[in-house]
Write an enzyme that holds these catalytic residues in place. Structure first.
Site, short mmCIF file in Angstrom:
data_model
loop_
_atom_site.label_atom_id
_atom_site.label_comp_id
_atom_site.label_asym_id
_atom_site.label_seq_id
_atom_site.Cartn_x
_atom_site.Cartn_y
_atom_site.Cartn_z
CD GLU A 1 47.43 38.43 47.37
OE1 GLU A 1 47.15 38.67 48.55
OE2 GLU A 1 47.20 37.35 46.82
NE ARG B 1 43.64 40.30 48.08
CZ ARG B 1 42.44 40.72 47.68
NH1 ARG B 1 41.80 41.66 48.36
NH2 ARG B 1 41.88 40.18 46.63
CB SER C 1 45.17 37.91 42.89
OG SER C 1 43.83 38.11 42.52
N1 EPU Z 1 41.24 42.25 33.38
C1 EPU Z 1 41.71 42.09 32.09
N2 EPU Z 1 42.37 40.94 31.79
C2 EPU Z 1 42.55 39.95 32.68
C3 EPU Z 1 42.08 40.11 34.00
C4 EPU Z 1 41.42 41.28 34.32
O1 EPU Z 1 41.56 42.96 31.25
O2 EPU Z 1 43.15 38.93 32.32
C5 EPU Z 1 40.49 43.47 33.72
C6 EPU Z 1 39.01 43.15 33.87
O3 EPU Z 1 38.34 43.21 32.66
C7 EPU Z 1 38.54 44.20 34.83
C8 EPU Z 1 39.77 44.48 35.68
O4 EPU Z 1 40.90 43.94 34.99
O5 EPU Z 1 38.20 45.37 34.14
C9 EPU Z 1 39.68 43.88 37.07
O6 EPU Z 1 39.47 42.48 36.97
P1 EPU Z 1 38.62 41.66 38.05
O7 EPU Z 1 37.33 42.32 38.32
O8 EPU Z 1 38.61 40.24 37.62
O9 EPU Z 1 39.42 41.82 39.41
P2 EPU Z 1 40.98 41.85 39.74
O10 EPU Z 1 41.38 43.25 40.04
O11 EPU Z 1 41.72 41.16 38.66
C10 EPU Z 1 40.62 41.58 42.31
C11 EPU Z 1 41.14 40.72 43.43
C12 EPU Z 1 40.54 39.32 43.35
C13 EPU Z 1 39.02 39.47 43.48
C14 EPU Z 1 38.52 40.38 42.32
C15 EPU Z 1 37.05 40.68 42.41
C16 EPU Z 1 43.39 41.59 43.85
C17 EPU Z 1 44.87 41.34 43.73
N3 EPU Z 1 42.60 40.65 43.31
O12 EPU Z 1 41.04 41.00 41.07
O13 EPU Z 1 41.00 38.57 44.47
O14 EPU Z 1 38.39 38.21 43.39
O15 EPU Z 1 39.22 41.66 42.39
O16 EPU Z 1 36.80 41.62 43.40
O17 EPU Z 1 43.00 42.58 44.44
C18 EPU Z 1 42.63 37.02 45.19
O18 EPU Z 1 43.10 37.90 45.90
O19 EPU Z 1 43.13 35.85 45.18
C19 EPU Z 1 41.54 37.32 44.29
C20 EPU Z 1 41.11 36.46 43.40
#
Ligand code: EPU
Length: 359
Positions: free
Chosen positions: A342, A166, A244
């Site tokens: 972010e 990012r 995010s």
């Molecule tokens: N999780 C929870 N509770 C929640 C949200 C997530 O327990 O409320 C857990 C999920 O179960 C999973 C882990 O956290 O095990 C990761 O969640 P997820 O795969 O949804 O991805 P993220 O790390 O929350 C990142 C990016 C997103 C991108 C997704 C998918 C960042 C800051 N965010 O989110 O990007 O879509 O991975 O690759 O790196 C964005 O930047 O605007 C964005 C949406």
């Protein structure tokens, strides 16, 4: 080119109330040269410059005392084609998701995991957009950008862009560059780019099966990603948000291992140099704030990492700061992990703020 006092409440996906002193819309590169010449000749009355793209990753102030430059150049040009790849040049004002759909429909692959990310193409390199195991830098070849302080055009290679998680040179030096177009190399060989990330593979295979295909194609990957994102992430048009809200914090392996003894279910991904990237959404949920916050800014029910605005066009940056402080404090108290914001925090003079403004 136009210049007028403008309400930007509808120009940011978080739908924060914002009025800007002046907005200049750019539909071609020559207009920027013309504008900058007159700007540099009238230094006495000039307001600072602020570059605004699709507004999907910014937190705007109620009064933005700046000249807002909005790159809206359009066009997708095929630059080169072999039997293995295509090189395309995409102007900054092209809608990102429409570009992804277009490339997949042409049989050009590489962007499908980045489907449904809001915003315009010109902003994509700023934070090196990423999702489901793919980052923009994987396909990006170059960026053409205008350097505002020296009034010169530059061709930046992928290395010049200094991409990180990012992060990029554009994010590191805010209000310095205006990106006019992005060059991509996309592949015509579908086998190389099938997603293996988490639930993406399973949903992709289900789509392929429904289509009667033995092997999944990039179109199936794209459909799977659209499906998954629609389930978890709110549509900014229906529930304003800026994706995010927090970065996934990167902590030492030692600290992660210690946390694991108390919280065996903690979600983390190994990184180089004995570091672990922790899922901030998980931390927020465990802090009891899934769907919580300080009204009107609360975390999304399906994805705690996303903050949503429940009073569109009325809520202000101050409301966001209040909610951010509350959520960060709750996570810090429970896990001793400091969350970083972010999206970009914009000050009243168009300069970019940092976390200390709300900590
Ligand atoms: N999780 C929870 N509770 C929640 C949200 C997530 O327990 O409320 C857990 C999920 O179960 C999973 C882990 O956290 O095990 C990761 O969640 P997820 O795969 O949804 O991805 P993220 O790390 O929350 C990142 C990016 C997103 C991108 C997704 C998918 C960042 C800051 N965010 O989110 O990007 O879509 O991975 O690759 O790196 C964005 O930047 O605007 C964005 C949406």
């Amino acid at each position: 080119m136009s210049s007028q006092l403008v309400d930007l409440s509808h120009g940011n996906t978080m739908a924060l109330a914002c009025v800007a002193d002046s907005v200049v819309t750019l539909t071609n590169e020559a207009q920027l040269d013309v504008f900058m010449t007159s700007y540099s000749e009238n230094t006495e009355h000039n307001l600072p410059l602020f570059v605004l793209s699709g507004g999907s990753n910014v937190l705007l102030p109620a009064a933005l005392e700046a000249i807002v430059l909005q790159p809206q150049m359009r066009g997708i040009t095929l630059m080169a084609q072999t039997d293995k790849y295509v090189d395309i040049e995409v102007m900054a004002g092209e809608n990102w998701h429409d570009l992804v759909v277009h490339t997949v429909s042409q049989g050009w692959y590489g962007l499908e995991n980045l489907a449904l990310i809001p915003g315009l193409t010109g902003a994509a390199p700023v934070q090196n957009i990423g999702a489901y195991g793919v980052q923009l830098e994987d396909c990006l070849q170059y960026v053409r950008a205008y350097h505002l302080p020296t009034r010169t055009w530059h061709h930046l290679t992928r290395v010049d862009c200094e991409f990180g998680y990012r992060d990029s040179i554009f994010k590191q030096s805010p209000n310095t560059w205006l990106i006019s177009c992005v060059g991509f190399r996309l592949h015509t060989d579908a086998k190389k780019i099938l997603a293996s990330y988490g639930d993406v593979r399973a949903v992709t295979e289900r789509y392929a099966e429904q289509q009667g295909r033995l092997q999944a194609e990039p179109a199936d990957v794209m459909q799977a990603i659209i499906d998954i994102r629609q389930q978890k992430l709110p549509d900014p048009k229906q529930l304003p948000n800026c994706g995010s809200f927090f970065q996934n914090p990167i902590i030492p392996q030692e600290q992660f291992t210690a946390l694991q003894t108390t919280y065996p279910a903690i979600v983390g991904y190994s990184m180089p140099d004995a570091m672990v990237k922790v899922a901030a959404g998980w931390l927020i949920e465990q802090a009891g704030l899934k769907g919580g916050g300080i009204a009107p800014i609360v975390t999304h029910q399906q994805q705690a990492l996303v903050l949503t605005n429940h009073t569109p066009y009325q809520a202000t940056q101050d409301d966001v700061a209040t909610a951010q402080r509350y959520i960060s404090n709750a996570v810090y108290e429970k896990f001793a992990i400091q969350l970083s914001r972010e999206p970009v925090w914009v000050n009243a003079d168009g300069s970019i703020g940092y976390d200390e403004h709300v900590a």
